[in-house]
Design a protein around this motif. Structure first.
Motif, short mmCIF file in Angstrom:
data_model
loop_
_atom_site.label_atom_id
_atom_site.label_comp_id
_atom_site.label_asym_id
_atom_site.label_seq_id
_atom_site.Cartn_x
_atom_site.Cartn_y
_atom_site.Cartn_z
N GLU A 10 0.78 -1.22 0.06
CA GLU A 10 -0.02 -0.02 -0.10
C GLU A 10 0.76 1.25 0.00
N LYS A 13 2.23 1.69 -3.55
CA LYS A 13 1.22 2.27 -4.45
C LYS A 13 0.99 4.08 -4.17
N LEU A 14 0.94 4.17 -3.02
CA LEU A 14 0.77 5.53 -2.67
C LEU A 14 1.87 6.32 -2.99
N TYR A 31 2.77 9.36 3.92
CA TYR A 31 1.49 9.11 4.29
C TYR A 31 1.50 8.60 5.68
N SER A 35 -3.92 7.23 7.40
CA SER A 35 -4.54 6.92 6.09
C SER A 35 -4.34 5.51 5.53
N ILE A 36 -3.30 4.88 5.78
CA ILE A 36 -2.95 3.57 5.36
C ILE A 36 -4.08 2.58 6.16
N SER A 37 -4.32 2.75 7.66
CA SER A 37 -5.09 2.16 8.28
C SER A 37 -6.75 1.95 7.72
N GLU A 38 -7.00 3.08 7.22
CA GLU A 38 -8.53 3.48 6.59
C GLU A 38 -8.68 2.76 5.26
N ASN A 39 -7.25 2.80 4.54
CA ASN A 39 -7.33 2.22 3.10
C ASN A 39 -7.32 0.58 3.27
N LEU A 40 -6.91 0.18 4.15
CA LEU A 40 -6.53 -1.65 4.29
C LEU A 40 -7.35 -1.97 5.19
N ASN A 41 -8.14 -1.19 6.32
CA ASN A 41 -9.15 -1.60 7.12
C ASN A 41 -8.47 -2.47 8.17
N ARG A 44 -4.92 1.18 13.41
CA ARG A 44 -3.90 1.99 13.11
C ARG A 44 -2.67 1.41 13.93
#
Length: 952
Positions: A10, A13-14, A31, A35-41, A44
């Motif tokens: 992730e 990719k970002l 990042y 933000s990564i936590s929200e993208n990958l569920n 955090r």
């Protein structure tokens, strides 16, 4: 896949979104774990733990800012073209990396500018000389510089000038600490002092409804750097007083805080289009020590204006990687037109015209962007002697000048990459994407052209006029304005005697925020035929007047007539909110609007009000192609099995969808453009309670919209009146005429009435640009027959070799589109082929198909054929012999002229093939020697397959 690997993929990719230019100019790169936590569920804290491990492994860089940011190391190293030291895997700020690995490696760029970004500004030593001198003085004035107010008309470049001040200071900053540059547009919170204060100074938890946490303001973020207040004249007196206190003492207090004041050091740069003395409080002005006026476009010299034009054109050349051919007439237009929006409008006009001209590159095969007199939108009287002399000095009696990145004679300043980065949308890549998507649809060239022209119009309207984006209900409720809206809702409930449910309240919240945004910009929706509405909804109209007067008091702004109409329709919907009757669902209502959620929000509003789901919506983000949007529309219509459609669109650029739907699906369509909330409510009400045939609905909406301004008449895009087949030959027009006569005599009455054959000399069609200029606007080229291929888009080409091949006639019949007519006339393809072959002789074809001596090359090819047949014991038919001789004569001519062989992959590689290949190769050795050519493996393979009738 392991959790750590998912997180690393992730961040990779970002990180790919980061480009080299952003390394120069972005103050915050990377990042956060959140933000990564929200993208990958993923939780955090788990993400943070894995990122720290990846940092220790040397895979990601950790930037210890607030919040902590992470970037993939290898991507940054590739951008920097260097290796990052292990000690820098964890840094205090990205500025450390920027200065260590980027700035030092690019010091030569700063030297080119004499370490002065102002020198790259057009007019720096002329009309802007005094302004730049003042700016430098203010930047270096001890101890912390002076506050500056930039004045000037809209579009003169005040924001860019402020950024140059910041960059100039950055170059000479002695510390390693990053210098912030914070931008704030005061118009966003005009007439809302409470919200303005919270944005500027921050607030504490509980300071107002929705303030669930402490929040730092923009002033705090600008500490130690520059705070740029655009449209500073929009600050109310209360806002000016609060800023005066900050500038006077260097201290501030958060909204809702009773604690001691916080201290900051901020350099303020304000920008205004208004008269300074009549707009600002004198106490506030006393703290603004330097006022710098930026001259308008009219006040700049002719040379500076010309430099701006060339600079903006060169920027478009960089974006497209194409030359720009600028005609004298179009240059004169740009030099003399009065651009009220100054430099900003000049740049916008150039971008718009380049985007329009770029269509010719895609659809007509132009190899450059041509800006000629067809793009001049006004009558020009060339009387300006100074401009004529200036242009004459660079045109030197030429019709065009060429602008590109290599032509340094016209514009010598270095292009500022930051300016290119600031163009948020790459119009050209979007157009290319649009074109490729539309080509896959069953659309004519004329339809594609119309859609692309509309797309350009929409892109520029959307970009430069900042069409309102819908807000989420949650965001609306979180703002302090909620209490005022609740008062208005209370008044509605008092007047109507109805309690609004949550759906109606939420819808009204969204509407009020949209309404306020329009009012701040000076925009109001169109006013409909009010007398027509008053007659139908007199009770609601009288009540709406009471509510609007109350709204004006609560919001402290006038309530326009368009809002009165909205409230009237809103009340009607409230009164008719009982469950709707069963209706005919064969008529669909579909809303399409630009923006990520605009259509969805508007449709939800109307559906919730009327307790229905009849409204379908399609959101159209700015990067979504017309083709993708059209496909979504078609899918909805097919899935819902609609028999009629009312299509509502927010901009005129989508109006062509109606005629495309009627053409492809045979569904009657009514299109309403420039749709807004008021009209949407009335459309929904009418469809639910009073649905009539589409023609009657059209008449009703015409009355409502005061005429035809919103109703799109269903008229076909101009169909091509004639289909044209082009014949050509490198030997001249005589040969092309013979081919034309041959085809006409072969097919005779089978040719359709809207079809004609045009013979053209090769040099007149040797590029797609020239080719398409040979026909009228209402005509379509269906194919080209000739000696050599032309690089054309979507226009079939039949070489003379193919024309006289086994399948040549079938190709021709398919292109002309007469296969059905052949069957109707009792003929078949074999009969047509026989007629075609019998009408020619070998000698006549060779006479006008080659630039070589026809007798000589024919004897040489026949000799090669005899040798092949003898060595391989090969017996061939007369038809194959004819094809062989024509093909080989054309082949020799083609190799001589094109200087390269055909690229062809053989399908037969057996031992038998290799033996025959050698015989064919040796048989042509004399021809190779005589004409100084060499037959490639592909050419020999093609001859083999021709002789053995193995062509597909």
């Amino acid at each position: 896949m392991k959790r750590k690997d998912r997180i690393y993929n992730e961040i990779r990719k970002l990180s790919q979104k980061i480009d080299r230019e952003s390394l120069f100019y972005n103050s915050s790169i990377g990042y956060s774990a959140q933000s990564i936590s929200e993208n990958l569920n993923i939780a955090r804290n788990s993400v943070s733990q894995e990122l720290n491990i990846l940092n220790k492994e040397g895979k990601v860089i950790k930037v210890k800012s607030r919040p902590v940011l992470f970037i993939e190391k290898y991507h940054i190293e590739n951008l920097l073209n260097t290796t990052i030291d292990k000690e820098d895997y964890e840094v205090k700020s990205f500025e450390v990396l920027r200065k260590k690995y980027l700035v030092k490696k690019n010091e030569k760029n700063f030297k080119n500018q004499d370490r002065n970004p102002f020198k790259n500004l057009i007019g720096y030593d002329k009309s802007l000389k005094e302004a730049i001198y003042k700016a430098k003085s203010a930047i270096f004035y001890p101890p912390n510089g002076l506050h500056v107010l930039l004045t000037g008309e809209s579009g003169v470049g005040k924001t860019y000038f402020a950024e140059l001040m910041y960059r100039f200071y950055e170059l000479y900053n002695k510390t390693d600490t990053a210098v912030p540059f914070v931008y704030f547009n005061c118009s966003e919170y005009y007439n809302n002092p409470e919200l303005l204060t919270g944005q500027l100074f921050g607030y504490t938890q509980g300071a107002f409804t929705g303030a669930v946490n402490d929040k730092d303001g923009l002033i705090k973020k600008a500490d130690g750097g520059f705070f740029f207040l655009d449209e500073i004249h929009r600050l109310p007196a209360e806002g000016q007083e609060k800023l005066f206190s900050l500038l006077d003492k260097g201290k501030f207090r958060k909204l809702g805080s009773s604690n001691k004041e916080e201290k900051v050091t901020v350099r303020l740069i304000g920008a205004t289009t208004c008269d300074v003395n009549s707009t600002f409080l004198k106490t506030f002005l006393r703290r603004i020590q330097v006022v710098i006026e930026i001259p308008s476009l009219k006040e700049r010299t002719l040379q500076e204006r010309l430099e701006m034009i060339l600079k903006f054109l060169q920027q478009e050349s960089i974006k497209t990687n194409l030359d720009i051919r600028l005609s004298y007439d179009f240059a004169y237009y740009l030099m003399t037109h009065e651009f009220e929006g100054n430099i900003g409008e000049l740049k916008s006009e150039i971008q718009y015209k380049c985007a329009q001209a770029f269509l010719n590159v895609m659809t007509k095969g132009y190899n450059s962007i041509v800006l000629d007199d067809t793009f001049v939108t006004e009558k020009i009287s060339k009387k300006e002697l100074g401009i004529k002399n200036l242009l004459k000095s660079i045109y030197k009696n030429n019709e065009f000048i060429i602008i590109n990145t290599q032509n340094t004679n016209l514009y010598t300043k270095e292009i500022d990459l930051k300016e290119l980065e600031d163009d948020k949308i790459n119009f050209y890549s979007l157009l290319i994407k649009e074109y490729s998507v539309l080509m896959e649809k069953e659309l004519s060239h004329s339809e594609i052209k119309v859609l692309l022209e509309n797309k350009i119009q929409t892109l520029f309207q959307y970009t430069f006029h900042n069409k309102l984006q819908s807000m989420s209900t949650k965001k609306v409720i979180d703002e302090p304005m909620a209490s005022k809206i609740n008062k208005i809702i209370g008044k509605i409930e008092e007047v109507t005697g109805r309690i609004l449910d949550d759906n109606n309240k939420n819808s009204f919240y969204l509407h009020i925020y949209s309404f306020l945004s329009y009012m701040k910009k000076g925009d109001t929706p169109p006013v409909y035929n009010t007398s027509y509405i008053v007659d139908d909804y007199k009770k609601e109209y009288d009540e709406a007047k009471i509510i609007c007067r109350y709204m004006s008091e609560v919001l402290n702004i006038p309530c326009p007539k368009s809002e009165l109409i909205f409230i009237t329709l809103f009340l009607n919907a409230v009164y008719n909110s009982s469950p709707i009757k069963v209706m005919d669902r064969n008529c669909g209502v579909i809303l399409i609007a630009h923006g990520n959620t605009t259509a969805t929000s508007m449709a939800s509003f109307a559906n919730d009000l009327f307790r229905t789901d009849i409204l379908q919506s399609i959101d159209m983000p700015i990067d979504q192609s017309i083709g993708e949007t059209l496909e979504k529309l078609i899918n909805i219509i097919k899935n819902k099995k609609y028999k009629e459609i009312i299509l509502l669109v927010d901009m005129g650029s989508l109006v062509s969808f109606g005629q495309i739907i009627e053409k492809q699906l045979g569904i009657k369509t009514l299109v309403v453009k420039n749709i807004n909330t008021e009209f949407l409510l009335e459309v929904t009400r009418k469809v639910i309670y009073d649905l009539k045939p589409l023609d009657e609905m059209k008449s009703y909406f015409k009355k409502l919209s005061c005429g035809d301004s919103l109703i799109v008449e269903s008229k076909k895009i101009a169909e091509k009146k004639s289909r044209v087949l082009i014949t050509s030959c490198i030997t001249g027009i005589g040969t092309a005429n013979k081919i034309k006569v041959l085809i006409e005599n072969t097919f005779k009455d089978l040719l359709p009435q809207n079809f004609r054959i045009e013979s053209k000399e090769y040099h007149n069609i040797d590029s797609q640009e020239k080719l398409l200029n040979q026909i009228n606007e209402d005509e379509e080229i269906i194919g080209v027959i000739g000696t050599f291929n032309i690089n054309v888009l979507d226009i079939p080409f039949i070489s003379l070799e193919e024309l006289f091949s086994e399948n040549g006639i079938e190709l021709l019949i398919d292109i002309i589109g007469i296969s059905d007519r052949i069957g109707d006339c009792g003929d078949d393809t074999k009969q047509i082929t026989k007629k075609f072959v019998s009408s020619i002789t070998l000698q006549s074809i060779i006479d006008y198909l080659t630039i070589l001596n026809p007798e000589k090359i024919l004897l040489e090819v026949e000799e090669a054929l005899s040798n092949i047949c003898e060595k391989l014991d090969l017996a061939i038919t007369k038809q194959i012999r004819l094809r062989f001789l024509i093909h080989c004569c054309c082949m020799v001519e083609r190799i001589i002229v094109m200087k390269k062989p055909m690229e062809y992959e053989a399908r037969y590689k057996s031992l038998d093939y290799n033996e025959k290949f050698t015989v064919i190769k040796l048989s042509f050795s004399k021809i190779e020697k005589n004409y100084g050519i060499q037959l490639s493996h592909s050419e020999i393979s093609c001859i083999y397959e021709l002789l053995y009738n193995k062509t597909p």
